[in-house]
Design a protein around this motif. Structure first.
Motif, PDB file in Angstrom:
ATOM      1  N   VAL A 496       0.909  -1.081  -0.039  1.00 58.13           N
ATOM      2  CA  VAL A 496       0.058   0.128   0.063  1.00 58.13           C
ATOM      3  C   VAL A 496       0.967   1.149   0.014  1.00 58.13           C
ATOM      4  O   VAL A 496       2.197   1.209   0.218  1.00 58.13           O
ATOM      5  CB  VAL A 496      -0.801  -0.243   1.266  1.00 58.13           C
ATOM      6  CG1 VAL A 496      -1.929  -1.163   1.327  1.00 58.13           C
ATOM      7  CG2 VAL A 496      -0.219   0.104   2.490  1.00 58.13           C
ATOM      8  N   ASN A 517      -0.043   7.361   8.450  1.00 64.07           N
ATOM      9  CA  ASN A 517      -1.221   6.888   7.909  1.00 64.07           C
ATOM     10  C   ASN A 517      -2.423   7.475   8.820  1.00 64.07           C
ATOM     11  O   ASN A 517      -3.262   6.800   9.188  1.00 64.07           O
ATOM     12  CB  ASN A 517      -1.583   5.586   7.497  1.00 64.07           C
ATOM     13  CG  ASN A 517      -0.514   4.935   6.498  1.00 64.07           C
ATOM     14  OD1 ASN A 517      -0.597   5.868   5.555  1.00 64.07           O
ATOM     15  ND2 ASN A 517      -0.105   3.921   6.635  1.00 64.07           N
ATOM     16  N   SER A 523      -8.023  10.156   3.980  1.00 63.48           N
ATOM     17  CA  SER A 523      -9.348  10.468   3.336  1.00 63.48           C
ATOM     18  C   SER A 523      -9.380  11.620   2.721  1.00 63.48           C
ATOM     19  O   SER A 523     -10.053  11.658   1.575  1.00 63.48           O
ATOM     20  CB  SER A 523     -10.482  10.446   4.307  1.00 63.48           C
ATOM     21  OG  SER A 523     -10.721   9.496   5.108  1.00 63.48           O
ATOM     22  N   LYS A 526      -7.483  10.470  -0.749  1.00 54.64           N
ATOM     23  CA  LYS A 526      -8.241  10.024  -1.655  1.00 54.64           C
ATOM     24  C   LYS A 526      -9.519  10.926  -2.337  1.00 54.64           C
ATOM     25  O   LYS A 526      -9.419  10.875  -3.419  1.00 54.64           O
ATOM     26  CB  LYS A 526      -9.218   8.976  -0.859  1.00 54.64           C
ATOM     27  CG  LYS A 526      -8.165   7.599  -0.618  1.00 54.64           C
ATOM     28  CD  LYS A 526      -9.250   6.618   0.285  1.00 54.64           C
ATOM     29  CE  LYS A 526      -8.423   5.849   0.962  1.00 54.64           C
ATOM     30  NZ  LYS A 526      -8.955   4.583   1.558  1.00 54.64           N
ATOM     31  N   ASN A 553      -4.701   2.646  -3.786  1.00 54.14           N
ATOM     32  CA  ASN A 553      -3.810   1.789  -2.998  1.00 54.14           C
ATOM     33  C   ASN A 553      -3.290   2.549  -1.775  1.00 54.14           C
ATOM     34  O   ASN A 553      -2.426   1.909  -1.252  1.00 54.14           O
ATOM     35  CB  ASN A 553      -2.736   1.244  -3.791  1.00 54.14           C
ATOM     36  CG  ASN A 553      -3.094   0.253  -4.882  1.00 54.14           C
ATOM     37  OD1 ASN A 553      -3.618  -0.772  -4.742  1.00 54.14           O
ATOM     38  ND2 ASN A 553      -3.159   0.921  -6.376  1.00 54.14           N
ATOM     39  N   PRO A 556      -5.280   1.531   4.052  1.00 51.10           N
ATOM     40  CA  PRO A 556      -6.613   1.538   4.722  1.00 51.10           C
ATOM     41  C   PRO A 556      -6.698   2.439   5.998  1.00 51.10           C
ATOM     42  O   PRO A 556      -5.741   2.604   6.575  1.00 51.10           O
ATOM     43  CB  PRO A 556      -7.133   0.081   5.143  1.00 51.10           C
ATOM     44  CG  PRO A 556      -5.833  -0.636   5.204  1.00 51.10           C
ATOM     45  CD  PRO A 556      -4.602   0.165   4.355  1.00 51.10           C
ATOM     46  N   TYR A 564     -12.481   4.592  14.024  1.00 48.80           N
ATOM     47  CA  TYR A 564     -11.316   5.047  13.221  1.00 48.80           C
ATOM     48  C   TYR A 564     -10.273   5.560  14.447  1.00 48.80           C
ATOM     49  O   TYR A 564     -10.648   6.000  15.476  1.00 48.80           O
ATOM     50  CB  TYR A 564     -11.764   5.978  12.273  1.00 48.80           C
ATOM     51  CG  TYR A 564     -12.305   5.359  11.281  1.00 48.80           C
ATOM     52  CD1 TYR A 564     -11.650   4.353  10.248  1.00 48.80           C
ATOM     53  CD2 TYR A 564     -13.724   5.766  10.633  1.00 48.80           C
ATOM     54  CE1 TYR A 564     -12.242   3.795   9.404  1.00 48.80           C
ATOM     55  CE2 TYR A 564     -14.146   4.919   9.730  1.00 48.80           C
ATOM     56  CZ  TYR A 564     -13.650   4.162   9.208  1.00 48.80           C
ATOM     57  OH  TYR A 564     -14.090   3.376   8.010  1.00 48.80           O
ATOM     58  N   GLU A 568      -2.125   5.187  12.415  1.00 53.96           N
ATOM     59  CA  GLU A 568      -1.857   3.990  12.655  1.00 53.96           C
ATOM     60  C   GLU A 568      -0.874   3.860  13.711  1.00 53.96           C
ATOM     61  O   GLU A 568       0.318   4.207  13.666  1.00 53.96           O
ATOM     62  CB  GLU A 568      -1.184   3.439  11.131  1.00 53.96           C
ATOM     63  CG  GLU A 568      -1.009   2.065  11.109  1.00 53.96           C
ATOM     64  CD  GLU A 568      -0.567   1.589   9.720  1.00 53.96           C
ATOM     65  OE1 GLU A 568      -1.196   1.958   8.753  1.00 53.96           O
ATOM     66  OE2 GLU A 568       0.642   0.978   9.564  1.00 53.96           O
ATOM     67  N   GLY A 599     -14.198   3.583   0.541  1.00 54.67           N
ATOM     68  CA  GLY A 599     -13.740   2.784   1.642  1.00 54.67           C
ATOM     69  C   GLY A 599     -14.115   3.297   2.990  1.00 54.67           C
ATOM     70  O   GLY A 599     -13.755   2.582   3.943  1.00 54.67           O
ATOM     71  N   ASN A 601     -16.197   3.585   6.211  1.00 56.94           N
ATOM     72  CA  ASN A 601     -17.327   2.707   6.630  1.00 56.94           C
ATOM     73  C   ASN A 601     -18.304   3.924   7.528  1.00 56.94           C
ATOM     74  O   ASN A 601     -17.738   4.183   8.335  1.00 56.94           O
ATOM     75  CB  ASN A 601     -17.049   1.801   7.592  1.00 56.94           C
ATOM     76  CG  ASN A 601     -18.204   0.970   8.144  1.00 56.94           C
ATOM     77  OD1 ASN A 601     -19.180   1.399   8.447  1.00 56.94           O
ATOM     78  ND2 ASN A 601     -17.891  -0.371   8.529  1.00 56.94           N
TER      79      ASN A 601
END
Ligand SMILES: *[C@@H]1O[C@H](CO)[C@@H](O)[C@H](O)[C@H]1NC(C)=O
Ligand SMILES: *[C@@H]1O[C@H](CO)[C@@H](O)[C@H](O)[C@H]1NC(C)=O
Ligand SMILES: *[C@@H]1O[C@H](CO)[C@@H](O)[C@H](O)[C@H]1NC(C)=O
Ligand SMILES: *[C@@H]1O[C@H](CO)[C@@H](O)[C@H](O)[C@H]1NC(C)=O
Ligand SMILES: *[C@@H]1O[C@H](CO)[C@@H](O)[C@H](O)[C@H]1NC(C)=O
Ligand SMILES: *[C@@H]1O[C@H](CO)[C@@H](O)[C@H](O)[C@H]1NC(C)=O
Ligand SMILES: *[C@@H]1O[C@H](CO)[C@@H](O)[C@H](O)[C@H]1NC(C)=O
Ligand SMILES: *[C@@H]1O[C@H](CO)[C@@H](O)[C@H](O)[C@H]1NC(C)=O
Ligand SMILES: *[C@@H]1O[C@H](CO)[C@@H](O)[C@H](O)[C@H]1NC(C)=O
Ligand SMILES: *[C@@H]1O[C@H](CO)[C@@H](O)[C@H](O)[C@H]1NC(C)=O
Ligand SMILES: *[C@@H]1O[C@H](CO)[C@@H](O)[C@H](O)[C@H]1NC(C)=O
Ligand SMILES: *[C@@H]1O[C@H](CO)[C@@H](O)[C@H](O)[C@H]1NC(C)=O
Length: 713
Positions: A496, A517, A523, A526, A553, A556, A564, A568, A599, A601
């Motif tokens: 990724v 990340n 977001s 993207k 890619n 996530p 959330y 990361e 992607g 949720n």
């Protein structure tokens, strides 16, 4: 182009008027601020976005030195001891690794040079003017505000003028203060029998202000450091000349001009040791005295007459209120909070146009006082100014959104030489009008300013879906997305693209070396890359393959324990750890400020927002966090909660509509006002995919009328 646009806006507005009927004038006038004393914190203001004049209870700066500031008044301080301009230009910071690239950043270099670069250029307070009172014997009288009675001051929002009245020694005084709408000129009309007796005049004074203090609030500069700067008086006896006198004010390398025109008067300098001048109306048995004070960078050959200033102000403000977007939440609403929300809307609309409609993005305190040395922050530009797009004030937004093309060359250079990324433009952070971004670890490592131009471009294309719009923004869109794609780093183990480390997140409070990340930035990346791709498609050009590869890619969004996570690898109990829940709650922006991104949720985004509502340290939030929270509530269907965020006790606007800085920053903090107007527009006019009128408002208790406001993304 602009004229054509204005025509379109006028036409749309006229079309709307044929069936809509908000009584705009009476709604606006209902909230005219009224004062019976000066505030020690905020002025009443007149202005035009590039220039603003802050007034005390006399409509001038008689008792309190509120500032006169502009988008163009900047200067450099003298250089630090033992440093040359060459040292400044050669300043180098440290190199940190970004994965396999050694990146040179502008921080942690020579401390003196770095601080000079942070604090320069700084924004200038152009001067001060106030009333001078004379005793019956003709001496200057020592008058304080408590010597005045019956003080009554009103800001007429519809025409943009202040009327200030009071009684001194039994005699009435009235002062009208107007601002020209395309230059830095103030028209002052004084009416009083005291004038006939030669007992009223004006003073002008000039402060020294420099980059010693990051914040200068509520007042800007010092009037007692007179040896640091010079002033020179020039008078002009030419009959019929529009300029009777000029004062050149020189601070280091810069000279600012104050030109006086209008009524007949005598002017003299109080003493060579001060920069204070006294203006006495010529003896002429008149109870009215009108004068123009024009502030400028270049020496002007003419100044507008007071009557021209009045006309300019009245016309521009009436046009603004009549042809821009309008939201009426008051008429027909039974909810008791509607009045306060409407007040905030109207006063914010006024103050945004006075303080935040200049040729450069606004500083956080607009033209009221100085924060961050008067510089503006590119990541805050969204919160200051995106509302202009939704309220369809394109003439005002065009002025500052052009910074993206103006700053493109230096931002490409930043990416290439400073950061050694070969493609694209990296937008700066804390900036001056040249586009130079101040040194600093956070300034250099923040990234959420990067996608903003894609959003501004998208809104402009929605309003003006023409080839010309596509081409106007093409290079900016391309360079913005190129750098976004290039910044993402391919993690071979995971297959990724990662963002960071090092980097700072929106809340600026995580360790840059471990921050990887972050959910919000992923977001936004993207979302932004998708907008950029579509731009190329609309242009009929090939979409760069790297944009698509990276967008599809990206790592996530990080998840910890069912919600959330900020980034990361953050400890899974971060919700209960004060250091992680103490600044901007950007996780609530995942769905609210941002629309649904690929992607995401939605259920988890809502759980995340609810967690933030419950666990974030709201008492330490910044003004724009409240509109961001409101937008998350609105998009999640929690409309009552949305209203509560917009009217939260910690999100306050004072009697003239100034957004209170709160725990974090001096007043005013205008991202709160810009954010409020963006959130209100979204809640009232809706967003892509919303499917009822005023979808952000509760169905019970609220009646919302909207004219000329566009949907949010
Ligand atoms: C001035 O206005 C405030 C409210 O804004 C009020 O409480 C106060 O009584 C007024 N003072 C006078 C002297 O009118
Ligand atoms: C002031 O101007 C002089 C001459 O143009 C220049 O050499 C100097 O670097 C300037 N100093 C600052 C602080 O801008
Ligand atoms: C000024 O700079 C020179 C050369 O860098 C150095 O030798 C000298 O000590 C410095 N003086 C002061 C007062 O910092
Ligand atoms: C981050 O890493 C750099 C080296 O790349 C190091 O110099 C710096 O001290 C680190 N910062 C923190 C806060 O750990
Ligand atoms: C003016 O009046 C104020 C308040 O009464 C006093 O503090 C101040 O010293 C006076 N100034 C002069 C120059 O007389
Ligand atoms: C300025 O505002 C006042 C009300 O506050 C109004 O009565 C007056 O007519 C205005 N002046 C002009 C010239 O528009
Ligand atoms: C100038 O005035 C400020 C208050 O505005 C004061 O703090 C400072 O000490 C004064 N400086 C001098 C040199 O008198
Ligand atoms: C301004 O004046 C003060 C007092 O005279 C002095 O201490 C200070 O160094 C001066 N600052 C500059 C930048 O000239
Ligand atoms: C690749 O991603 C994993 C999981 O996020 C991470 O642990 C690892 O450090 C990354 N690899 C590098 C070289 O950064
Ligand atoms: C696209 O990605 C490839 C492979 O990572 C790289 O060599 C190339 O420079 C990138 N091109 C752009 C325009 O970023
Ligand atoms: C996970 O969330 C639950 C509540 O949703 C909480 O009780 C628990 O302490 C959390 N676990 C961690 C490790 O934070
Ligand atoms: C979305 O999140 C919710 C709540 O955690 C979960 O129950 C659901 O399975 C998720 N949906 C998808 C498609 O992953």
């Amino acid at each position: 182009m602009k004229t054509a646009r204005q025509c379109i806006i006028v036409l749309l507005t006229l079309l709307e008027f044929s069936h809509a009927s908000i009584d705009r004038r009476s709604l606006v006038s209902r909230y005219n601020p009224v004062r019976n004393a000066s505030s020690s914190v905020t002025p009443m203001q007149v202005g035009n976005g590039n220039f603003a004049f802050g007034a005390d209870a006399t409509g001038l700066q008689t008792f309190l030195p509120y500032a006169i500031m502009s988008s163009w008044g900047w200067k450099n301080d003298s250089l630090p001891t033992n440093r040359t301009m060459e040292d400044i230009l050669q300043y180098q910071g440290v190199s940190w690794w970004n994965h396999d690239r050694l990146v040179t950043y502008t921080f942690d270099g020579d401390a003196e040079t770095q601080q000079w670069l942070i604090a320069n250029p700084n924004r200038v307070n152009l001067g001060r003017t106030g009333l001078v009172f004379f005793s019956e014997e003709g001496d200057i009288a020592n008058v304080t505000e408590s010597d005045l009675s019956n003080i009554n001051q009103e800001l007429n929002l519809w025409t943009g003028n202040i009327t200030s009245r009071f009684v001194w020694e039994g005699q009435e005084v009235a002062i009208e203060t107007h601002s020209h709408q395309s230059t830095g000129a103030i028209g002052i009309v004084i009416s009083s029998p005291l004038l006939e007796q030669g007992r009223l005049g004006l003073f002008l004074d000039f402060p020294w202000n420099d980059g010693t203090s990051k914040f200068e609030a509520p007042f800007v500069g010092e009037f007692n450091l007179t040896s640091n700067h010079t002033t020179t008086l020039l008078t002009n006896d030419t009959p019929g000349s529009r300029i009777a006198a000029q004062i050149a004010h020189t601070m280091n390398n810069c000279t600012f001009w104050t030109s006086l025109g209008g009524g007949r008067f005598n002017i003299s300098r109080d003493s060579p040791e001060t920069h204070r001048y006294t203006v006495r109306p010529a003896a002429q048995a008149s109870s009215e005295f009108a004068i123009t004070l024009a502030y400028s960078l270049d020496k002007p050959v003419s100044t507008p007459a007071v009557a021209d200033i009045v006309r300019s102000s009245t016309q521009a403000w009436e046009d603004y209120w009549t042809y821009g977007g309008f939201v009426d939440v008051l008429t027909g609403s039974s909810d008791a909070r509607a009045d306060e929300l409407q007040r905030r809307i109207i006063l914010s609309r006024y103050l945004m146009r006075v303080n935040e409609a200049g040729d450069t993005p606004p500083q956080e305190s607009g033209l009221v006082n100085n924060g961050w040395y008067g510089k503006f922050h590119m990541e805050m530009f969204f919160w200051h100014s995106a509302h202009w797009a939704l309220w369809n004030d394109w003439d005002l937004l065009d002025r500052s959104s052009s910074v993206y093309s103006r700053f493109l060359p230096t931002s490409i250079e930043r990416a290439q030489t400073q950061e050694r990324w070969d493609t694209g433009a990296r937008w700066g952070k804390m900036s001056d009008p040249s586009g130079r971004s101040a040194p600093g670890e956070i300034n250099e490592l923040l990234i959420w300013q990067q996608p903003h131009p894609l959003v501004f471009a998208e809104y402009e294309y929605r309003a003006f879906p023409t080839r010309a719009t596509l081409e106007k923004w093409r290079d900016v869109v391309k360079a913005t997305a190129d750098w976004m794609a290039d910044f993402a780093w391919y993690n071979e183990t995971m297959g990724v693209y990662d963002l960071g480390p090092p980097m700072y997140v929106v809340s600026e409070d995580t360790s840059p070396n471990v921050t990887t990340n972050p959910a919000f930035e992923l977001s936004y990346w993207k979302f932004g890359l998708a907008l950029a791709e579509q731009w190329m498609v609309s242009l009929g050009e090939e979409v760069p393959a790297n944009w698509t590869t990276v967008k599809s890619n990206l790592a996530p969004l990080p998840i910890e324990n069912g919600t959330y996570a900020v980034y990361e690898g953050i400890p899974s109990d971060f919700w209960y750890t004060p250091t992680y829940t103490n600044d901007h709650p950007a996780l609530t922006g995942l769905y609210g400020w941002l629309p649904e991104t690929p992607g995401l949720n939605i259920t988890m985004a809502k759980l995340t927002a609810e967690k933030a509502w419950a666990y974030w340290n709201i008492s330490n939030c910044w003004g724009w966090d409240f509109p961001m929270l409101a937008m998350s509530a609105a998009r999640n269907g929690e409309t009552e909660q949305a209203i509560e965020w917009l009217l939260h006790p910690l999100f306050q606007f004072d009697d003239v509509g100034m957004p209170i800085g709160g725990a974090r920053v001096p007043t005013p903090y205008f991202p709160g006002s810009g954010g409020l107007l963006y959130a209100v527009a979204m809640m009232a006019a809706g967003w892509d995919g919303s499917n009822r009128d005023a979808p952000g408002f509760p169905t019970e208790g609220w009646q919302v009328e909207v004219e000329g406001v566009s949907r949010a993304l």
